[in-house]
Write a protein that holds these residues in place. Structure first.
Motif, PDB file in Angstrom:
ATOM      1  N   LEU A   9      19.057  48.624  10.877  1.00  0.00           N
ATOM      2  CA  LEU A   9      19.444  47.775   9.755  1.00  0.00           C
ATOM      3  C   LEU A   9      18.768  46.417   9.923  1.00  0.00           C
ATOM      4  CD1 LEU A   9      21.365  47.820   7.244  1.00  0.00           C
ATOM      5  CD2 LEU A   9      23.053  46.666   8.700  1.00  0.00           C
ATOM      6  N   TYR A  66      26.798  44.473   8.658  1.00  0.00           N
ATOM      7  CA  TYR A  66      26.577  45.666   9.471  1.00  0.00           C
ATOM      8  C   TYR A  66      27.368  46.843   8.918  1.00  0.00           C
ATOM      9  CZ  TYR A  66      26.314  48.562  13.746  1.00  0.00           C
ATOM     10  OH  TYR A  66      26.098  49.576  14.646  1.00  0.00           O
ATOM     11  N   TYR A  70      25.293  49.720   6.961  1.00  0.00           N
ATOM     12  CA  TYR A  70      25.079  51.026   7.580  1.00  0.00           C
ATOM     13  C   TYR A  70      25.757  52.147   6.785  1.00  0.00           C
ATOM     14  CZ  TYR A  70      22.261  50.347  11.735  1.00  0.00           C
ATOM     15  OH  TYR A  70      21.201  50.131  12.594  1.00  0.00           O
ATOM     16  N   TYR A  87      23.086  60.243  14.365  1.00  0.00           N
ATOM     17  CA  TYR A  87      22.402  58.995  14.056  1.00  0.00           C
ATOM     18  C   TYR A  87      22.441  58.108  15.292  1.00  0.00           C
ATOM     19  CZ  TYR A  87      23.626  60.296   9.189  1.00  0.00           C
ATOM     20  OH  TYR A  87      23.791  60.949   7.995  1.00  0.00           O
ATOM     21  N   LEU A  89      21.905  53.932  15.937  1.00  0.00           N
ATOM     22  CA  LEU A  89      21.847  52.704  15.159  1.00  0.00           C
ATOM     23  C   LEU A  89      21.482  51.524  16.066  1.00  0.00           C
ATOM     24  CD1 LEU A  89      25.245  53.254  13.257  1.00  0.00           C
ATOM     25  CD2 LEU A  89      23.014  54.301  12.791  1.00  0.00           C
TER      26      LEU A  89
END
Length: 340
Positions: A9, A66, A70, A87, A89
């Motif tokens: 991100l 965040y 996300y 995933y 991150l």
């Protein structure tokens, strides 16, 4: 469907992408790399498209922090690209190392009960030392205060191999969080009301209430700059940490004496305000006051969430039974291994 998707991100983080994205790509082990841009006002997107054509760019309509960022990014990975079974991150200011993925992926594949996992997090500018955001796996005390193996408040241990094991923890850090995709989507992802900070701890608490586990993997290491989007000196960070800690405790505590704990927190947060005031950080004092009023104003929504979570709960979750504040500041226990 891919086995793993690496999803970063980004918000106005071109300088970090330029520095750290090449290492992520080089050590992606064949898995796709995504960058979800939260409506940056720098030239992050054009830079990505020009310099890293292999990266899949997701452009979000706005900056939802965040948590909301996300949630939107992973929904897009699933809907537009077929999703993935897992995933990871990593923050945009994470420097990965060769072989950082395989040990955690092996843990996730071997134990379907693990919903989240993290590597060891070391400080980028002090490579032997654990970093604030997660260190070697985190815990929560009965008042909602958080601490980690390798980092308790302002005490940071050097990584001497003392946490090289793989083991369950209470929370895994959002700085480099591996999650099981179906569990993430099943639970609705992060609570977007948190915006940023502690949303991953709240999510880890929620999934454990459903019977899942959270682990730390000592065979995987990454390095974290920290404060890439919101520096620790920013009162906004103080506000989010104090507010979200109260949100998390109220939503998830399923035992007795909830309001007794909240009132005790009010006292301890007041003491910490005096410490900020002593250092002349009056904006942080104001941030703590605002955090408490925001918590009270959000109680109707939190009450609904609390009821829903209690109805869904299948497993009782145990917190650290003593006050980490007392043990650290009064008893002088500065490291995880000194705690009761």
């Amino acid at each position: 469907m891919d086995t793993l998707a690496i999803v970063i991100l980004n918000y106005n983080g071109k300088r970090y992408l330029e520095t750290f994205l090449p290492s992520v790509i080089a050590n992606a082990e064949g898995f796709p790399v995504y960058v979800a841009d939260s409506a940056s006002t720098d030239d992050s997107v054009s830079f990505l498209r020009a310099q890293f054509p292999s990266v899949r760019v997701i452009q979000l309509a706005s900056n939802e922090g965040y948590a909301g960022g996300y949630n939107a990014a992973l929904a897009s990975v699933r809907e537009q690209y077929g999703g993935a079974r897992y995933y990871v991150l990593p923050n945009s200011d994470i420097d990965v190392t060769p072989g950082w993925i395989a040990p955690i992926l092996q843990l996730l594949e071997a134990n379907p009960a693990i919903a989240a996992c993290q590597p060891k997090i070391r400080a980028y500018d002090r490579p032997r030392q654990f970093e604030h955001a997660g260190a070697a796996g985190g815990f929560v005390d009965y008042l909602g205060y958080v601490f980690c193996r390798g980092r308790v408040f302002a005490t940071f241990e050097d990584d001497l191999g003392q946490y090289d094991d793989n083991r369950p923890v209470f929370w895994a850090t959002g700085a480099c969080l591996f999650v099981r995709a179906d569990v993430f989507h099943q639970t609705g992802g992060f609570d977007s009301a948190f915006f940023a900070h502690m949303e991953e701890i709240d999510w880890c608490w929620r999934v454990q209430r459903l019977g899942y586990q959270v682990w730390a993997c000592g065979q995987s290491v990454v390095y974290h700059v920290g404060g890439g989007t919101l520096h620790k000196s920013n009162p906004r960070k103080t506000y989010l940490n104090y507010r979200n800690s109260l949100y998390m405790l109220y939503k998830n505590w399923s035992g007795d004496w909830l309001w007794g704990r909240i009132l005790f927190r009010l006292v301890l947060d007041g003491v910490s305000s005096l410490l900020f005031l002593k250092e002349g950080q009056w904006r942080d004092v104001l941030a703590i006051i605002q955090a408490h009023f925001a918590f009270y104003g959000h109680l109707p929504q939190l009450r609904q969430q609390r009821r829903a979570l209690r109805q869904q709960q299948t497993t009782e979750v145990k917190l650290y039974p003593r006050s980490i504040v007392w043990e650290y500041f009064v008893e002088g226990k500065k490291t995880y291994r000194e705690l009761t």
